[in-house]
Design an enzyme around this catalytic site. Sequence first.
Site, PDB file in Angstrom:
ATOM      1  N   GLY A   6       0.840  -1.198   0.000  1.00 27.15           N
ATOM      2  CA  GLY A   6       0.000   0.000   0.000  1.00 27.15           C
ATOM      3  C   GLY A   6       0.872   1.243   0.000  1.00 27.15           C
ATOM      4  N   GLY A   9      -0.504   4.868  -0.998  1.00 29.66           N
ATOM      5  CA  GLY A   9      -1.580   5.512  -0.222  1.00 29.66           C
ATOM      6  C   GLY A   9      -1.085   6.764   0.491  1.00 29.66           C
ATOM      7  N   GLN A  10      -2.008   7.363   1.278  1.00 28.85           N
ATOM      8  CA  GLN A  10      -1.661   8.633   1.949  1.00 28.85           C
ATOM      9  C   GLN A  10      -0.490   8.446   2.902  1.00 28.85           C
ATOM     10  OE1 GLN A  10      -4.539  10.077   4.860  1.00 28.85           O
ATOM     11  NE2 GLN A  10      -3.684  12.153   4.787  1.00 28.85           N
ATOM     12  N   ILE A  33      -1.333  -1.960  -5.441  1.00 24.07           N
ATOM     13  CA  ILE A  33      -2.190  -2.551  -6.481  1.00 24.07           C
ATOM     14  C   ILE A  33      -2.052  -1.769  -7.786  1.00 24.07           C
ATOM     15  CG2 ILE A  33      -4.256  -1.169  -5.984  1.00 24.07           C
ATOM     16  CD1 ILE A  33      -4.387  -4.953  -6.424  1.00 24.07           C
ATOM     17  N   ARG A  34      -1.546  -0.539  -7.670  1.00 22.74           N
ATOM     18  CA  ARG A  34      -1.329   0.296  -8.881  1.00 22.74           C
ATOM     19  C   ARG A  34      -0.035   1.084  -8.700  1.00 22.74           C
ATOM     20  NH1 ARG A  34      -4.336   2.926  -5.426  1.00 22.74           N
ATOM     21  NH2 ARG A  34      -6.281   1.900  -5.952  1.00 22.74           N
ATOM     22  N   ASP A  50      -1.225  -7.391  -5.104  1.00 20.73           N
ATOM     23  CA  ASP A  50      -2.548  -7.414  -4.468  1.00 20.73           C
ATOM     24  C   ASP A  50      -2.331  -7.969  -3.066  1.00 20.73           C
ATOM     25  OD1 ASP A  50      -5.781  -8.989  -5.200  1.00 20.73           O
ATOM     26  OD2 ASP A  50      -4.921  -8.198  -3.346  1.00 20.73           O
ATOM     27  N   TYR A 140     -15.233  -0.026   8.475  1.00 24.03           N
ATOM     28  CA  TYR A 140     -13.797   0.231   8.649  1.00 24.03           C
ATOM     29  C   TYR A 140     -13.397   0.064  10.119  1.00 24.03           C
ATOM     30  CZ  TYR A 140      -9.534   3.139   8.664  1.00 24.03           C
ATOM     31  OH  TYR A 140      -8.257   3.627   8.831  1.00 24.03           O
TER      32      TYR A 140
HETATM   33  C1  VAH Z   1     -10.635   7.804   7.650  1.00 27.83           C
HETATM   34  N1  VAH Z   1      -8.484   8.944   7.590  1.00 27.83           N
HETATM   35  O1  VAH Z   1     -11.159   8.888   7.662  1.00 27.83           O
HETATM   36  C2  VAH Z   1      -9.143   7.710   7.980  1.00 27.83           C
HETATM   37  C3  VAH Z   1      -8.963   7.536   9.465  1.00 27.83           C
HETATM   38  C4  VAH Z   1      -9.605   8.329  11.719  1.00 27.83           C
HETATM   39  C5  VAH Z   1      -9.880   8.422  10.275  1.00 27.83           C
HETATM   40  O2  VAH Z   1      -9.090   6.227   9.831  1.00 27.83           O
HETATM   41  O3  VAH Z   1     -11.251   6.807   7.385  1.00 27.83           O
END
Ligand code: VAH
Length: 310
Positions: A6, A9-10, A33-34, A50, A140
């Site tokens: 990853g 990513g950010q 993945i990209r 992946d 999440y």
């Molecule tokens: C989100 N930046 O917004 C992430 C983080 C606490 C937020 O997990 O999903």
Amino acid sequence: SILIIGACGQIGTELTMALRDTYGNESVIASDIREGNENLMDSGPFEILDATDYDSLEEIVAYYEITEIYLMAAMLSATAEKFPMRAWNLNMNSLFNVLNLAKERKIDKIFWPSSIAVFGPNTPKENTLQSTIMEPSTVYGISKQSGERWCDYYFHKFGVDVRSIRYPGLISWKTMPGGGTTDYAVEIYHKALSKKAYTCFLKEDTELPMMFMDDAIKATLQLMETDSENVKVRSSYNLSAMNFTPSQIAKSIQNHIPDFKMSYEPDFRQAIADSWPSSINDQEARRDWGWKAEYDLKKTTKEMLGNLAP
Ligand code: VAH
């Protein structure tokens, strides 16, 4: 050598650069993945991977003689609400792949990011403790809480040296925001410079724990470099730097851009933000491995506008 999964990513983008600066470009293999930005692609080895594909991961670990993995691939809170099963599959199966490599002693050490999203609507919101009520109400958050339980289990059951941080909302300028509820605090700087106006998808008084990326990267390296016996928390460490509301970040921008206009149109992400704490207690991270934040909102706004300004 080190593998970052990853890496585009950010957090991954900046973590890759920080690890390459620290350990040398050739010892840090980036994967995603990209493909990522040219800086990341040109500065060291890169592999398309992946994170849910165990066999490909095992091949890369053997080929590059990987000893440490930073697993930064995940689907964030807002996007995960739209694709729950894809989010669960990515967030959990990537973690099992890495934990099992360590259980088989194919790698020695793991970093895995958790989030303040593990806390839920009935978690005490102010100065939220390391160990407290945690009934996350987002896909999440559920995946991060479950992941923490598995990290703790693999440490105690199989001696896997996995380390983790519950990141607050992260603010950075090197990548565009991607699917996070806290990403309003990134978008706002881009819009302040391009339009002198921003329509915020959260209400003006939504206070959330936040952190500038340089602090998050510093904490990650600090936790990974400390001796294993200092790491007393094997689920995931609370970490804190600052907390602010959309109206407070707007005011800090107006100190630089006086005619910046903020408006509010809360959307589905308001319910996600309302389920999270307003401030975090990180005494364990301070005690165990000397954590101390450096960036407050004033410094963060100066850095963000300074680096994003054309
Ligand atoms: C989100 N930046 O917004 C992430 C983080 C606490 C937020 O997990 O999903």
